[in-house]
Scaffold this motif. Structure first.
Motif, PDB file in Angstrom:
ATOM      1  N   ALA A   1       1.017  -1.193   0.641  1.00  0.00           N
ATOM      2  CA  ALA A   1      -0.129  -0.176  -0.011  1.00  0.00           C
ATOM      3  C   ALA A   1       0.716   1.669   0.337  1.00  0.00           C
ATOM      4  O   ALA A   1       0.485   2.255  -0.484  1.00  0.00           O
ATOM      5  CB  ALA A   1      -0.531  -0.077   1.074  1.00  0.00           C
ATOM      6  N   SER A   2       2.261   1.485   0.646  1.00  0.00           N
ATOM      7  CA  SER A   2       3.071   2.713   0.717  1.00  0.00           C
ATOM      8  C   SER A   2       3.654   2.660  -0.511  1.00  0.00           C
ATOM      9  O   SER A   2       3.152   3.445  -1.014  1.00  0.00           O
ATOM     10  CB  SER A   2       3.971   2.382   1.628  1.00  0.00           C
ATOM     11  OG  SER A   2       4.770   2.999   2.298  1.00  0.00           O
ATOM     12  N   ILE A   3       4.273   1.615  -1.177  1.00  0.00           N
ATOM     13  CA  ILE A   3       5.199   1.763  -2.437  1.00  0.00           C
ATOM     14  C   ILE A   3       4.082   2.288  -3.787  1.00  0.00           C
ATOM     15  O   ILE A   3       3.625   3.175  -4.042  1.00  0.00           O
ATOM     16  CB  ILE A   3       5.265   0.500  -2.765  1.00  0.00           C
ATOM     17  CG1 ILE A   3       4.888  -0.807  -3.143  1.00  0.00           C
ATOM     18  CG2 ILE A   3       6.796   0.414  -1.645  1.00  0.00           C
ATOM     19  CD1 ILE A   3       5.905  -2.094  -3.401  1.00  0.00           C
ATOM     20  N   LEU A   4       2.718   1.192  -3.618  1.00  0.00           N
ATOM     21  CA  LEU A   4       1.577   1.418  -4.425  1.00  0.00           C
ATOM     22  C   LEU A   4       1.230   3.063  -4.439  1.00  0.00           C
ATOM     23  O   LEU A   4       0.856   4.056  -5.656  1.00  0.00           O
ATOM     24  CB  LEU A   4       0.449   0.686  -4.912  1.00  0.00           C
ATOM     25  CG  LEU A   4       0.806  -0.754  -4.825  1.00  0.00           C
ATOM     26  CD1 LEU A   4       0.131  -1.866  -4.842  1.00  0.00           C
ATOM     27  CD2 LEU A   4       1.343  -0.532  -7.039  1.00  0.00           C
ATOM     28  N   SER A   5       0.986   3.666  -3.784  1.00  0.00           N
ATOM     29  CA  SER A   5       0.430   4.950  -3.408  1.00  0.00           C
ATOM     30  C   SER A   5       0.845   6.547  -3.096  1.00  0.00           C
ATOM     31  O   SER A   5       0.858   7.026  -3.100  1.00  0.00           O
ATOM     32  CB  SER A   5      -0.849   5.177  -1.684  1.00  0.00           C
ATOM     33  OG  SER A   5       0.348   5.314  -0.742  1.00  0.00           O
ATOM     34  N   GLY A   6       2.353   6.185  -3.367  1.00  0.00           N
ATOM     35  CA  GLY A   6       3.831   7.144  -3.032  1.00  0.00           C
ATOM     36  C   GLY A   6       3.122   7.513  -1.745  1.00  0.00           C
ATOM     37  O   GLY A   6       3.954   8.444  -1.543  1.00  0.00           O
ATOM     38  N   VAL A   7       3.136   6.985  -0.571  1.00  0.00           N
ATOM     39  CA  VAL A   7       2.621   7.250   0.685  1.00  0.00           C
ATOM     40  C   VAL A   7       3.863   6.759   1.804  1.00  0.00           C
ATOM     41  O   VAL A   7       3.681   5.287   1.647  1.00  0.00           O
ATOM     42  CB  VAL A   7       1.555   7.248   1.341  1.00  0.00           C
ATOM     43  CG1 VAL A   7       1.266   8.193   2.763  1.00  0.00           C
ATOM     44  CG2 VAL A   7       0.881   8.204   0.091  1.00  0.00           C
ATOM     45  N   PHE A   8       4.277   7.333   2.396  1.00  0.00           N
ATOM     46  CA  PHE A   8       5.151   5.967   3.853  1.00  0.00           C
ATOM     47  C   PHE A   8       4.512   6.801   5.102  1.00  0.00           C
ATOM     48  O   PHE A   8       4.531   8.394   5.399  1.00  0.00           O
ATOM     49  CB  PHE A   8       6.762   7.314   4.047  1.00  0.00           C
ATOM     50  CG  PHE A   8       7.644   6.023   4.759  1.00  0.00           C
ATOM     51  CD1 PHE A   8       8.400   5.320   4.179  1.00  0.00           C
ATOM     52  CD2 PHE A   8       7.468   6.697   6.384  1.00  0.00           C
ATOM     53  CE1 PHE A   8       9.064   4.214   5.245  1.00  0.00           C
ATOM     54  CE2 PHE A   8       8.644   6.134   6.909  1.00  0.00           C
ATOM     55  CZ  PHE A   8       8.956   5.380   6.506  1.00  0.00           C
TER      56      PHE A   8
END
Length: 508
Positions: free
Chosen positions: A304-311
């Motif tokens: 979810a982090s790497i797909l959304s571009g959100v850490f």
């Protein structure tokens, strides 16, 4: 004055002395307590100094049992965990928060926090060896029997068991370090750290710096140091530095990261260090034991982090531990300490997933400087020295001169400008889209606090720098320094140019 006149050894020799100067000694007694072939010397003396007892400290921690991992697995698998319906900032943060809240509730039930007074000295890991524990148990049993009966035969049995326990402890210690050396025979960093651990014990922080006030002073000191360096750089540079672009353009761009699967996650977690941060709800060793139960939820968080571009926001806090730079420095002065960051383990897992893909992309497209030896696989100070030494010898054989320039950047990682780094990730690294947005999220809204013993400072926002102790820090710093060779070229200085009589080497 020497006070002992009777034998202190079981062979009748006076080998142990008691010498004093300007000190009243009384009630001297020499006793064989069967711990050694030397006798114990006891005495009374009036000591005026008020020395605090620091052998015991009060800690608040979770005390895990052998079956705690099995209980956790059963509880976790019986509780549902909702997957996000979308991959935006809110859903990624909520997914992470829900996961952390769930494991926190379970840990509070399985191993709630307890306040205990324990020894301030950490127990050596080899003392937990089953053979050592068994020998210690038998030794204590023999000691209790001898103290109860006071028979000579039981005294001899106790001495024999004590000797066996000491031999078992010695063998366990040797085996512990031998295994470390065998496993890391190609890892120079670990080998040097092991030798340092054996020969030079770490120096503790001065007692007067163990307080909340000192933690806040440390935090302010570290921040002011970075701001002072950045201000001085801005003052020294009188003319604006032009924006540099890569000499050659790259057709291939990295717009997004690929999701990871179960085997990739297992390999990442297996290869990461088992060191635990105080921010971790699950100690790293415990997390690796219960990984089968939480694996699917961890994969969801990472993907979810790497797909959304959100850490995830919950993983952006660092704990700073001040470490003395050199053992011979004054431990009471803050400027003699360097900040070491401890980060949440789950955040490192996400970082590693991103690191593997970014590093592979940069290597495949030849984005690294060909002379960069630091922070690269199969490169080290050794490869840099071999290259420089070889070129100097070639120049000498040709009758040419060589100039060696060494740059020592103060707090290099901590002074990295985020805007410049993001620009270089885009123009020099070839990142765009979700991949670039992920790094924007990773770098912004971070904070830290200083922790010493049971004390901690207030949270302070991080406005610049790449976190030391992170997985991505060294790689990001390498990308940040990519324009260095171009800066030299634009100033008509030949950088590793063999056609000229003079070469300039920049070693970092």
């Amino acid at each position: 004055m020497q006070h002992i006149s009777e034998p202190t050894h079981n062979r009748g020799h006076t080998l142990d002395l008691l010498i004093s100067k300007d000190l009243n000694i009384s009630n001297i007694a020499v006793t064989d307590i069967a711990l050694s072939d030397h006798f114990c010397i006891s005495f009374d003396s009036n000591i005026l100094a008020n020395i605090p007892n620091q052998s015991k400290i009060t800690v608040r921690k979770r005390f895990l049992k052998e079956n705690s991992a099995e209980y956790f697995k059963l509880m976790y698998t019986s509780t549902l965990f909702k997957s996000p319906t979308s991959t935006n900032t809110h859903s990624v943060n909520k997914l992470t928060d829900d996961f952390l809240s769930k494991i926190l509730d379970m840990m509070d039930k399985i191993a709630p926090f307890k306040v205990k007074t324990v020894s301030s000295k950490k127990k050596s890991p080899w003392r937990s060896d089953p053979l050592v524990c068994n020998e210690k148990r038998e030794c204590r049993r023999a000691e209790r029997k001898w103290r109860k009966t006071r028979l000579q035969v039981h005294c001899e049995i106790y001495k024999e068991r004590l000797n066996k326990y000491q031999l078992a402890l010695k063998d366990a210690r040797e085996s512990f370090f031998s295994e470390i050396i065998h496993i890391n025979n190609n890892n120079a960093r670990t080998l040097f750290a092991t030798v340092e651990r054996l020969t030079s014990p770490p120096v503790a922080i001065a007692p007067e710096l163990s307080s909340t006030r000192a933690c806040n002073e440390f935090a302010n000191f570290f921040i002011e140091k970075i701001l002072k360096i950045r201000r001085s750089i801005g003052t020294l540079v009188s003319t604006p530095i032009p924006t540099l672009s890569p000499i050659s353009t790259y057709a291939e761009k990295m717009t997004h990261f690929q999701t990871i699967n179960q085997s990739s996650l297992d390999k990442i977690i297996e290869n990461l260090s088992s060191a635990t941060c105080c921010l971790d709800i699950l100690p790293t060793g415990f997390l690796k034991k219960v990984l089968p139960a939480i694996r699917e939820d961890l994969i969801q968080i990472v993907n979810a982090s790497i797909l959304s571009g959100v850490f995830p926001k919950a993983l952006k806090t660092a704990v700073i531990k001040p470490i003395l730079k050199k053992k011979n420095l004054d431990s009471t002065l803050m400027q003699n300490y360097r900040p070491i960051s401890n980060l949440p383990f789950i955040g490192k897992v996400i970082e590693k997933a991103v690191f593997q893909q970014l590093n592979s992309f940069l290597t495949k497209n030849n984005r690294f400087d060909i002379y960069q030896s630091g922070f690269r696989r199969h490169h080290s100070t050794e490869t840099a020295l071999v290259k420089v030494f070889n070129d100097i010898r070639i120049n000498t054989d040709r009758g040419k001169s060589t100039v060696l320039v060494l740059l020592d950047l103060s707090a290099a990682f901590d002074t990295v400008d985020h805007d410049i780094l993001l620009e270089r990730l885009e123009s020099w690294g070839g990142l765009s889209g979700t991949a670039l947005n992920w790094f924007k999220s990773y770098l912004t809204n971070r904070n830290f606090y200083v922790s010493i013993s049971q004390f901690s400072s207030q949270n302070i926002e991080i406005t610049c720098g790449v976190t030391q102790g992170s997985i991505l820090g060294p790689l990001l710093f390498s990308i940040y320094m990519l324009p260095l060779s171009q800066i030299i070229t634009t100033n008509n200085i030949n950088y590793h140019n063999y056609a000229d009589d003079t070469q300039l080497y920049i070693s970092m």
